[in-house]
Design an enzyme around this catalytic site. Structure first.
Site, PDB file in Angstrom:
ATOM      1  N   HIS A 131     -10.384  -5.861  -2.459  1.00 31.89           N
ATOM      2  CA  HIS A 131     -11.425  -5.673  -1.430  1.00 31.89           C
ATOM      3  C   HIS A 131     -12.578  -4.913  -2.082  1.00 31.89           C
ATOM      4  CE1 HIS A 131      -9.009  -7.275   1.793  1.00 31.89           C
ATOM      5  NE2 HIS A 131      -8.000  -6.499   1.452  1.00 31.89           N
ATOM      6  N   GLU A 174       0.797  -1.234   0.000  1.00 28.11           N
ATOM      7  CA  GLU A 174       0.000   0.000   0.000  1.00 28.11           C
ATOM      8  C   GLU A 174       0.831   1.286   0.000  1.00 28.11           C
ATOM      9  OE1 GLU A 174      -2.834  -0.512   3.212  1.00 28.11           O
ATOM     10  OE2 GLU A 174      -3.579  -2.385   2.370  1.00 28.11           O
ATOM     11  N   ASP A 210     -12.187 -10.104  -1.260  1.00 27.82           N
ATOM     12  CA  ASP A 210     -13.470 -10.287  -0.566  1.00 27.82           C
ATOM     13  C   ASP A 210     -14.447  -9.273  -1.153  1.00 27.82           C
ATOM     14  OD1 ASP A 210     -12.633  -7.966   0.838  1.00 27.82           O
ATOM     15  OD2 ASP A 210     -12.214  -9.080   2.676  1.00 27.82           O
ATOM     16  N   ASN A 250       2.078  -4.701  -3.322  1.00 29.86           N
ATOM     17  CA  ASN A 250       0.677  -5.073  -3.151  1.00 29.86           C
ATOM     18  C   ASN A 250      -0.119  -3.813  -2.801  1.00 29.86           C
ATOM     19  OD1 ASN A 250      -1.311  -7.240  -2.663  1.00 29.86           O
ATOM     20  ND2 ASN A 250      -1.122  -6.742  -0.474  1.00 29.86           N
TER      21      ASN A 250
HETATM   22  O1  G3I Z   1      -3.851  -8.254  18.651  1.00 32.28           O
HETATM   23  C1  G3I Z   1      -4.767  -7.304  19.204  1.00 32.28           C
HETATM   24  C2  G3I Z   1      -5.378  -7.839  20.486  1.00 32.28           C
HETATM   25  O2  G3I Z   1      -4.358  -8.008  21.436  1.00 32.28           O
HETATM   26  C3  G3I Z   1      -6.428  -6.847  20.975  1.00 32.28           C
HETATM   27  O3  G3I Z   1      -7.075  -7.379  22.082  1.00 32.28           O
HETATM   28  C4  G3I Z   1      -7.462  -6.581  19.887  1.00 32.28           C
HETATM   29  C5  G3I Z   1      -8.487  -5.533  20.310  1.00 32.28           C
HETATM   30  O4  G3I Z   1      -8.963  -4.810  19.198  1.00 32.28           O
HETATM   31  O5  G3I Z   1      -6.797  -6.097  18.745  1.00 32.28           O
HETATM   32  C6  G3I Z   1      -5.860  -7.030  18.212  1.00 32.28           C
HETATM   33  O6  G3I Z   1      -5.269  -6.472  17.088  1.00 32.28           O
HETATM   34  C7  G3I Z   1      -6.076  -6.433  15.922  1.00 32.28           C
HETATM   35  C8  G3I Z   1      -5.385  -7.256  14.838  1.00 32.28           C
HETATM   36  O7  G3I Z   1      -6.086  -7.160  13.636  1.00 32.28           O
HETATM   37  C9  G3I Z   1      -5.272  -8.730  15.214  1.00 32.28           C
HETATM   38  O8  G3I Z   1      -6.549  -9.284  15.358  1.00 32.28           O
HETATM   39  C10 G3I Z   1      -6.225  -5.004  15.473  1.00 32.28           C
HETATM   40  O9  G3I Z   1      -7.005  -4.290  16.418  1.00 32.28           O
HETATM   41  C11 G3I Z   1      -6.884  -4.953  14.122  1.00 32.28           C
HETATM   42  O10 G3I Z   1      -6.865  -3.608  13.649  1.00 32.28           O
HETATM   43  C12 G3I Z   1      -6.141  -5.824  13.145  1.00 32.28           C
HETATM   44  O11 G3I Z   1      -6.836  -5.782  11.915  1.00 32.28           O
HETATM   45  C13 G3I Z   1      -6.108  -6.258  10.794  1.00 32.28           C
HETATM   46  C14 G3I Z   1      -5.940  -5.131   9.779  1.00 32.28           C
HETATM   47  O12 G3I Z   1      -5.270  -5.632   8.641  1.00 32.28           O
HETATM   48  C15 G3I Z   1      -5.135  -3.971  10.333  1.00 32.28           C
HETATM   49  O13 G3I Z   1      -5.018  -2.975   9.371  1.00 32.28           O
HETATM   50  C16 G3I Z   1      -6.901  -7.386  10.163  1.00 32.28           C
HETATM   51  O14 G3I Z   1      -6.976  -8.491  11.074  1.00 32.28           O
HETATM   52  C17 G3I Z   1      -6.230  -7.819   8.858  1.00 32.28           C
HETATM   53  O15 G3I Z   1      -7.074  -8.748   8.210  1.00 32.28           O
HETATM   54  C18 G3I Z   1      -6.063  -6.592   7.977  1.00 32.28           C
HETATM   55  O16 G3I Z   1      -5.444  -6.970   6.783  1.00 32.28           O
HETATM   56  C19 G3I Z   1      -5.204  -5.933   5.815  1.00 32.28           C
HETATM   57  C20 G3I Z   1      -3.949  -6.323   5.051  1.00 32.28           C
HETATM   58  O17 G3I Z   1      -2.881  -6.555   5.928  1.00 32.28           O
HETATM   59  C21 G3I Z   1      -3.572  -5.255   4.040  1.00 32.28           C
HETATM   60  N1  G3I Z   1      -4.675  -4.924   3.161  1.00 32.28           N
HETATM   61  C22 G3I Z   1      -5.952  -4.630   3.836  1.00 32.28           C
HETATM   62  C23 G3I Z   1      -6.328  -5.757   4.802  1.00 32.28           C
HETATM   63  C24 G3I Z   1      -7.675  -5.509   5.428  1.00 32.28           C
HETATM   64  O18 G3I Z   1      -7.650  -4.370   6.239  1.00 32.28           O
END
Ligand code: G3I
Length: 316
Positions: free
Chosen positions: A207, A130, A237, A171
């Site tokens: 997405h 990105e 998705d 990407n």
């Molecule tokens: O690990 C913490 C946990 O300790 C805490 O309790 C919890 C409370 O919110 O948060 C957890 O972290 C989260 C993490 O995922 C793991 O589950 C973050 O808040 C959350 O923001 C994070 O989201 C991820 C996101 O990227 C962040 O930008 C998504 O799972 C993940 O699927 C998403 O993936 C991205 C790609 O990397 C890049 N392209 C877009 C895609 C979708 O956003």
């Protein structure tokens, strides 16, 4: 019934894959489907190889989460897509809020990419994630603001040296149809190629929103391939405003089919990865309030019409 990775490979693709995340591995029913390599020939860790997870303190690397994904994939004879080396998001604060000079951040990026790619040797890597804004300008983040565009070169060169066999990708999202952002990515690829900087592929995240899949996907993929790189759909998705209706699910099926068909029609499109296979673990509802149902399997791990769209797209 036809299996998604089997049909993808029969169509000449390397894989049909899914993202996953470590907390999901305790869900046995989920894991059984993820581990079936007739469904998925490739997996991408959704979070556990990101910078905050892998180098939380400068020079201290934690590989356990990513190692668990790799060992699962190896046990199932699945490819792994490393995700990712350099991204503005999910950075530890020592990176995002450090006081950097060009020289010190260059060294930190080099060390991070080199260590990561050499530890997780193998298949495919999203080295840069990105880098652009939607208007095609460079994203204002710690890397660009400190190093200019050289962060791209530094990361790719370090990655190639760490694992000469890995396919190195850039990407991004909103580059799946013609427009300023896709054009910016094409200019970057041309520039890297002309200067001999290693680059093997461009990842189109995918997405999408039901009913809004770009109609120019095949054209864009052909344009990238003409520059001498491969392409892949890396995070597919297709979300909808809830509640799901039969009409929305049918449109979603058509949309999935159209995306897969576009990849299928382009020889240089090597594979498609969905951003987790089930609505149970999709990132969408927590990010887009009121939206969801974006995946081909529902929250009970039952296949939706979208799954048949995927099969049809590979079979065309
Ligand atoms: O690990 C913490 C946990 O300790 C805490 O309790 C919890 C409370 O919110 O948060 C957890 O972290 C989260 C993490 O995922 C793991 O589950 C973050 O808040 C959350 O923001 C994070 O989201 C991820 C996101 O990227 C962040 O930008 C998504 O799972 C993940 O699927 C998403 O993936 C991205 C790609 O990397 C890049 N392209 C877009 C895609 C979708 O956003």
């Amino acid at each position: 019934t036809a299996k998604s990775n089997t049909v993808a490979q029969a169509a000449g693709k390397k894989y049909f894959g899914s993202a996953t995340d470590n907390p999901e591995f305790t869900d046995a029913a989920y894991l059984a489907i993820l581990s079936d390599n007739t469904y998925f020939g490739q997996i991408t860790p959704g979070n556990s190889m990101k910078w905050d997870a892998t180098e939380p303190e400068q020079g201290t690397f934690t590989f356990s989460g990513g190692d668990a994904v790799v060992s699962l994939a190896q046990g199932n004879s699945q490819l792994v897509r490393g995700h990712n080396c350099v991204w503005y998001n999910q950075l530890p604060s020592w990176v995002s809020s450090g006081s950097w000079t060009n020289a010190t951040l260059t060294a930190a990026v080099q060390n991070h990419c080199s260590t990561l790619v050499s530890h997780y040797k193998g298949d495919i890597w999203d080295i840069i994630n990105e880098p652009f804004n939607d208007d095609g300008t460079w994203r204002s983040d710690v890397f660009y603001n400190t190093m200019g565009t050289s962060f791209v070169d530094v990361a790719l060169i370090a990655a190639r040296a760490a694992d000469p066999n890995a396919k190195l990708y850039i990407n991004d999202y909103n580059i799946e149809g013609t427009g300023a952002k896709a054009t910016a990515m094409m200019s970057l690829v041309s520039d890297l190629k002309s200067r001999g900087i290693p680059i093997d592929g461009v990842g189109l995240q995918g997405h999408f929103i039901v009913g809004e899949v770009p109609t120019t996907m095949q054209t864009v993929m052909e344009q990238f391939v003409a520059l001498g790189v491969e392409v892949a759909i890396t995070e597919l998705d297709i979300r909808m405003t809830l509640p799901e209706t039969d009409a929305l699910l049918e449109q979603q099926k058509t949309d999935y089919q159209n995306v897969i068909s576009a990849c299928n029609a382009v020889t240089g499109c090597v594979g498609v990865t969905i951003w987790d296979y089930t609505d149970k673990y999709s990132w969408v509802p927590s990010t887009f309030s009121g939206q969801g149902a974006a995946c081909p399997w529902d929250a009970n791990l039952v296949k939706k019409p979208a799954y048949d769209g995927i099969i049809a797209g590979f079979s065309a």
